[in-house]
Design a protein around this motif. Structure first.
Motif, PDB file in Angstrom:
ATOM      1  N   ALA A  56      -2.664  14.486 -16.433  1.00  0.00           N
ATOM      2  CA  ALA A  56      -3.846  13.667 -16.188  1.00  0.00           C
ATOM      3  C   ALA A  56      -3.768  12.347 -16.936  1.00  0.00           C
ATOM      4  CB  ALA A  56      -5.105  14.435 -16.604  1.00  0.00           C
ATOM      5  N   THR A  57      -3.321  12.407 -18.189  1.00  0.00           N
ATOM      6  CA  THR A  57      -3.272  11.192 -18.999  1.00  0.00           C
ATOM      7  C   THR A  57      -2.197  10.236 -18.507  1.00  0.00           C
ATOM      8  OG1 THR A  57      -4.023  12.460 -20.912  1.00  0.00           O
ATOM      9  CG2 THR A  57      -3.045  10.326 -21.344  1.00  0.00           C
ATOM     10  N   VAL A  58      -1.011  10.768 -18.262  1.00  0.00           N
ATOM     11  CA  VAL A  58       0.101   9.897 -17.881  1.00  0.00           C
ATOM     12  C   VAL A  58       0.004   9.498 -16.412  1.00  0.00           C
ATOM     13  CG1 VAL A  58       2.606   9.701 -17.737  1.00  0.00           C
ATOM     14  CG2 VAL A  58       1.566  10.896 -19.656  1.00  0.00           C
ATOM     15  N   LYS A  59      -0.051  10.501 -15.536  1.00  0.00           N
ATOM     16  CA  LYS A  59      -0.056  10.196 -14.107  1.00  0.00           C
ATOM     17  C   LYS A  59      -1.340   9.505 -13.676  1.00  0.00           C
ATOM     18  CE  LYS A  59      -0.921  13.420 -11.161  1.00  0.00           C
ATOM     19  NZ  LYS A  59      -0.801  14.685 -10.399  1.00  0.00           N
ATOM     20  N   GLY A  60      -2.485  10.100 -14.019  1.00  0.00           N
ATOM     21  CA  GLY A  60      -3.753   9.550 -13.560  1.00  0.00           C
ATOM     22  C   GLY A  60      -4.123   8.247 -14.214  1.00  0.00           C
ATOM     23  N   ASN A  61      -4.190   8.240 -15.552  1.00  0.00           N
ATOM     24  CA  ASN A  61      -4.651   7.044 -16.251  1.00  0.00           C
ATOM     25  C   ASN A  61      -3.688   5.878 -16.094  1.00  0.00           C
ATOM     26  OD1 ASN A  61      -6.916   8.389 -17.078  1.00  0.00           O
ATOM     27  ND2 ASN A  61      -6.135   8.904 -19.081  1.00  0.00           N
ATOM     28  N   ILE A  62      -2.381   6.154 -16.137  1.00  0.00           N
ATOM     29  CA  ILE A  62      -1.428   5.057 -15.985  1.00  0.00           C
ATOM     30  C   ILE A  62      -1.462   4.521 -14.570  1.00  0.00           C
ATOM     31  CG2 ILE A  62       1.039   4.546 -15.874  1.00  0.00           C
ATOM     32  CD1 ILE A  62       1.445   5.978 -18.421  1.00  0.00           C
ATOM     33  N   ALA A  63      -1.628   5.404 -13.572  1.00  0.00           N
ATOM     34  CA  ALA A  63      -1.731   4.917 -12.192  1.00  0.00           C
ATOM     35  C   ALA A  63      -2.951   4.016 -12.022  1.00  0.00           C
ATOM     36  CB  ALA A  63      -1.806   6.101 -11.228  1.00  0.00           C
ATOM     37  N   VAL A  64      -4.084   4.431 -12.577  1.00  0.00           N
ATOM     38  CA  VAL A  64      -5.294   3.600 -12.508  1.00  0.00           C
ATOM     39  C   VAL A  64      -5.073   2.284 -13.247  1.00  0.00           C
ATOM     40  CG1 VAL A  64      -7.712   3.447 -13.213  1.00  0.00           C
ATOM     41  CG2 VAL A  64      -6.837   5.563 -12.225  1.00  0.00           C
ATOM     42  N   ALA A  65      -4.439   2.347 -14.433  1.00  0.00           N
ATOM     43  CA  ALA A  65      -4.192   1.131 -15.207  1.00  0.00           C
ATOM     44  C   ALA A  65      -3.278   0.175 -14.454  1.00  0.00           C
ATOM     45  CB  ALA A  65      -3.572   1.497 -16.560  1.00  0.00           C
ATOM     46  N   VAL A  66      -2.236   0.702 -13.827  1.00  0.00           N
ATOM     47  CA  VAL A  66      -1.314  -0.150 -13.077  1.00  0.00           C
ATOM     48  C   VAL A  66      -2.018  -0.807 -11.897  1.00  0.00           C
ATOM     49  CG1 VAL A  66       0.725  -0.124 -11.604  1.00  0.00           C
ATOM     50  CG2 VAL A  66       0.774   1.064 -13.787  1.00  0.00           C
ATOM     51  N   VAL A  67      -2.812  -0.036 -11.165  1.00  0.00           N
ATOM     52  CA  VAL A  67      -3.510  -0.603 -10.011  1.00  0.00           C
ATOM     53  C   VAL A  67      -4.506  -1.672 -10.444  1.00  0.00           C
ATOM     54  CG1 VAL A  67      -5.093  -0.075  -8.118  1.00  0.00           C
ATOM     55  CG2 VAL A  67      -3.193   1.455  -8.603  1.00  0.00           C
ATOM     56  N   GLN A  68      -5.270  -1.382 -11.503  1.00  0.00           N
ATOM     57  CA  GLN A  68      -6.227  -2.386 -11.981  1.00  0.00           C
ATOM     58  C   GLN A  68      -5.518  -3.628 -12.504  1.00  0.00           C
ATOM     59  OE1 GLN A  68      -8.908  -0.317 -14.757  1.00  0.00           O
ATOM     60  NE2 GLN A  68     -10.444  -0.391 -13.156  1.00  0.00           N
ATOM     61  N   GLY A  69      -4.424  -3.437 -13.221  1.00  0.00           N
ATOM     62  CA  GLY A  69      -3.677  -4.590 -13.707  1.00  0.00           C
ATOM     63  C   GLY A  69      -3.105  -5.425 -12.579  1.00  0.00           C
ATOM     64  N   LEU A  70      -2.551  -4.763 -11.547  1.00  0.00           N
ATOM     65  CA  LEU A  70      -2.008  -5.499 -10.404  1.00  0.00           C
ATOM     66  C   LEU A  70      -3.100  -6.264  -9.658  1.00  0.00           C
ATOM     67  CD1 LEU A  70       0.543  -2.912  -8.959  1.00  0.00           C
ATOM     68  CD2 LEU A  70       1.055  -5.043 -10.154  1.00  0.00           C
ATOM     69  N   LEU A  71      -4.238  -5.627  -9.447  1.00  0.00           N
ATOM     70  CA  LEU A  71      -5.331  -6.310  -8.757  1.00  0.00           C
ATOM     71  C   LEU A  71      -5.867  -7.480  -9.576  1.00  0.00           C
ATOM     72  CD1 LEU A  71      -7.288  -3.249  -7.302  1.00  0.00           C
ATOM     73  CD2 LEU A  71      -5.941  -4.926  -6.019  1.00  0.00           C
ATOM     74  N   GLY A  72      -6.008  -7.258 -10.902  1.00  0.00           N
ATOM     75  CA  GLY A  72      -6.476  -8.341 -11.758  1.00  0.00           C
ATOM     76  C   GLY A  72      -5.503  -9.499 -11.802  1.00  0.00           C
ATOM     77  N   GLY A  73      -4.215  -9.201 -11.936  1.00  0.00           N
ATOM     78  CA  GLY A  73      -3.211 -10.259 -11.921  1.00  0.00           C
ATOM     79  C   GLY A  73      -3.160 -10.978 -10.586  1.00  0.00           C
ATOM     80  N   PHE A  74      -3.376 -10.221  -9.489  1.00  0.00           N
ATOM     81  CA  PHE A  74      -3.371 -10.826  -8.155  1.00  0.00           C
ATOM     82  C   PHE A  74      -4.490 -11.851  -7.996  1.00  0.00           C
ATOM     83  CE2 PHE A  74      -5.438 -10.601  -3.960  1.00  0.00           C
ATOM     84  CZ  PHE A  74      -4.446 -11.181  -3.177  1.00  0.00           C
ATOM     85  N   ILE A  75      -5.711 -11.488  -8.388  1.00  0.00           N
ATOM     86  CA  ILE A  75      -6.820 -12.423  -8.204  1.00  0.00           C
ATOM     87  C   ILE A  75      -6.695 -13.607  -9.165  1.00  0.00           C
ATOM     88  CG2 ILE A  75      -8.404 -11.283  -9.818  1.00  0.00           C
ATOM     89  CD1 ILE A  75      -9.244 -12.957  -6.428  1.00  0.00           C
ATOM     90  N   PHE A  76      -6.140 -13.384 -10.363  1.00  0.00           N
ATOM     91  CA  PHE A  76      -5.904 -14.499 -11.273  1.00  0.00           C
ATOM     92  C   PHE A  76      -4.893 -15.468 -10.667  1.00  0.00           C
ATOM     93  CE2 PHE A  76      -7.491 -13.916 -15.777  1.00  0.00           C
ATOM     94  CZ  PHE A  76      -8.498 -13.027 -15.429  1.00  0.00           C
ATOM     95  N   ALA A  77      -3.831 -14.932 -10.056  1.00  0.00           N
ATOM     96  CA  ALA A  77      -2.812 -15.788  -9.439  1.00  0.00           C
ATOM     97  C   ALA A  77      -3.367 -16.527  -8.230  1.00  0.00           C
ATOM     98  CB  ALA A  77      -1.599 -14.942  -9.037  1.00  0.00           C
ATOM     99  N   VAL A  78      -4.173 -15.848  -7.401  1.00  0.00           N
ATOM    100  CA  VAL A  78      -4.755 -16.485  -6.217  1.00  0.00           C
ATOM    101  C   VAL A  78      -5.675 -17.629  -6.616  1.00  0.00           C
ATOM    102  CG1 VAL A  78      -6.340 -16.112  -4.288  1.00  0.00           C
ATOM    103  CG2 VAL A  78      -4.522 -14.464  -4.733  1.00  0.00           C
ATOM    104  N   LEU A  79      -6.450 -17.436  -7.681  1.00  0.00           N
ATOM    105  CA  LEU A  79      -7.381 -18.471  -8.129  1.00  0.00           C
ATOM    106  C   LEU A  79      -6.704 -19.555  -8.966  1.00  0.00           C
ATOM    107  CD1 LEU A  79     -10.454 -16.240  -9.082  1.00  0.00           C
ATOM    108  CD2 LEU A  79     -10.146 -17.628  -7.025  1.00  0.00           C
TER     109      LEU A  79
END
Length: 357
Positions: free
Chosen positions: A210-233
């Motif tokens: 749960a900690t590695v698979k779940g939390n890291i997957a959520v962290a990666v997705v949130q980081g990618l989305l955040g970096g994406f919108i920062f780059a777009v703007l």
């Protein structure tokens, strides 16, 4: 003649001493051993599928699983670390160059604020723009020195890092190949009945996955989305922002909002209204939705740990063990709770037996 009781006591003492000394010997490679074990637990289902497709050839299945781990975990992580290092250096240089313009913009923002806000800022001691500029410059210099020291340390310890990395891969291969056999041996060695063994081992594997698979997957997705919108703007430092958002999303009740909310407020205050509105709209809906939807699906409620326990155990683990602590902290907390539940159950069973007798 030595009695059987004395022999058993001596053996228990010898077992304790040998175990402690063995752990002391392995401690310098703690990180490599820990992450090798965590990856083996995480990818054990993949190893089982590989074993079935390769008709029971354990060596070949372990090599295939190890190659998959290298491809989807280690290689991307290495690329991100390299990009992050370059991004931090660039951001520090850019920050020093833009500090006068940032100070002027901050002064203009202060001039537009009402008198009540000015009084509150006077009480807080944040009204002196020159002092703030000096503090920011000193902070940037300290961060720069810290980054330089860490980079120098990494360069000096390259051989040690390579050795640890090699040990991790070597250990991971054998844990994947012989993991089920080793698991059976550990299960037999635990001096508890089968019900309590199952509870402890199930809690261990559940928290790790749960900690590695779940939390890291959520962290990666949130980081990618955040970096994406920062780059777009067109917001500079989007790689750094993505990594920091991903890191902060590992902490319950903290999250990526610590990064995008101040940036959005700064954009609105500096006159970049449309960019600030888009950032708030995207992060407030899409990025937050990932945490609210994806985390329960991947992590679930199997860990049975309250959010406050996860938060304090994660922070405490990271303060003691560094980045590895975000797994060690919740894992120890889960085993702590499970152990006390077993102790309570055993005590209740003894009490019931005494009453029955």
């Amino acid at each position: 003649m030595t009695s059987h009781s004395d022999q058993r006591k001596f053996f228990h003492l010898m077992l304790f001493v040998v175990t402690v000394v063995f752990g002391w010997i392995l401690f310098p490679l703690f990180g490599a051993i820990f992450w090798g074990t965590i990856l083996a637990v995480l990818f054990l289902p993949v190893q089982r599928r590989m074993l079935g497709r390769l008709r029971g050839r354990r060596n070949l299945a372990a090599i295939a699983t190890l190659a998959l781990i290298m491809l989807i975990v280690i290689l991307p992580l290495t690329l991100v670390v390299g990009m992050l290092t370059q991004e931090i250096s660039t951001a520090l240089v850019r920050f020093r160059a833009d500090l006068p313009q940032l100070t002027i913009a901050f002064q203009q923002l202060l001039d537009r604020m009402p008198a009540n806000v000015h009084r509150l800022m006077d009480l807080a001691g944040v009204q002196d723009v020159n002092a703030i500029q000096q503090k920011l410059a000193d902070g940037a210099a300290q961060i720069g020195r810290l980054v330089a020291v860490h980079l120098l340390s990494i360069g000096q310890n390259t051989a040690q890092l390579l050795v640890s990395f090699g040990v991790m891969l070597y250990l991971l291969f054998f844990l994947l190949r012989d993991g089920m056999i080793l698991g059976t041996m550990v299960r037999r060695a635990i001096p508890l009945d089968e019900r309590h063994k199952s509870q402890l081992l199930r809690q261990f594997t559940t928290v790790v996955r749960a900690t590695v698979k779940g939390n890291i997957a959520v962290a990666v997705v949130q980081g990618l989305l955040g970096g994406f919108i920062f780059a777009v703007l067109g917001i500079q430092g989007f790689v750094l922002a993505a990594v920091v958002m991903a890191f902060l999303s590992l902490l319950p009740a903290v999250g990526a909002a610590v990064v995008w909310v101040p940036v959005g407020v700064w954009l609105l205050a500096s006159g970049e209204v449309w960019r600030g509105v888009v950032l708030f709209a995207f992060c407030g809906t899409i990025v937050s939705l990932v945490d609210n939807v994806l985390r329960p699906i991947l992590v679930g409620k199997d860990t049975k740990l309250p959010d406050w326990v996860v938060l304090i155990s994660t922070l405490g683990g990271m303060s003691l063990f560094g980045l590895t602590g975000f797994v060690i902290g919740p894992l120890i907390a889960a085993l702590f709770i499970a152990s006390w539940n077993i102790f309570t159950r055993l005590r209740d069973d003894d009490a019931n037996q005494a009453d029955a007798g």
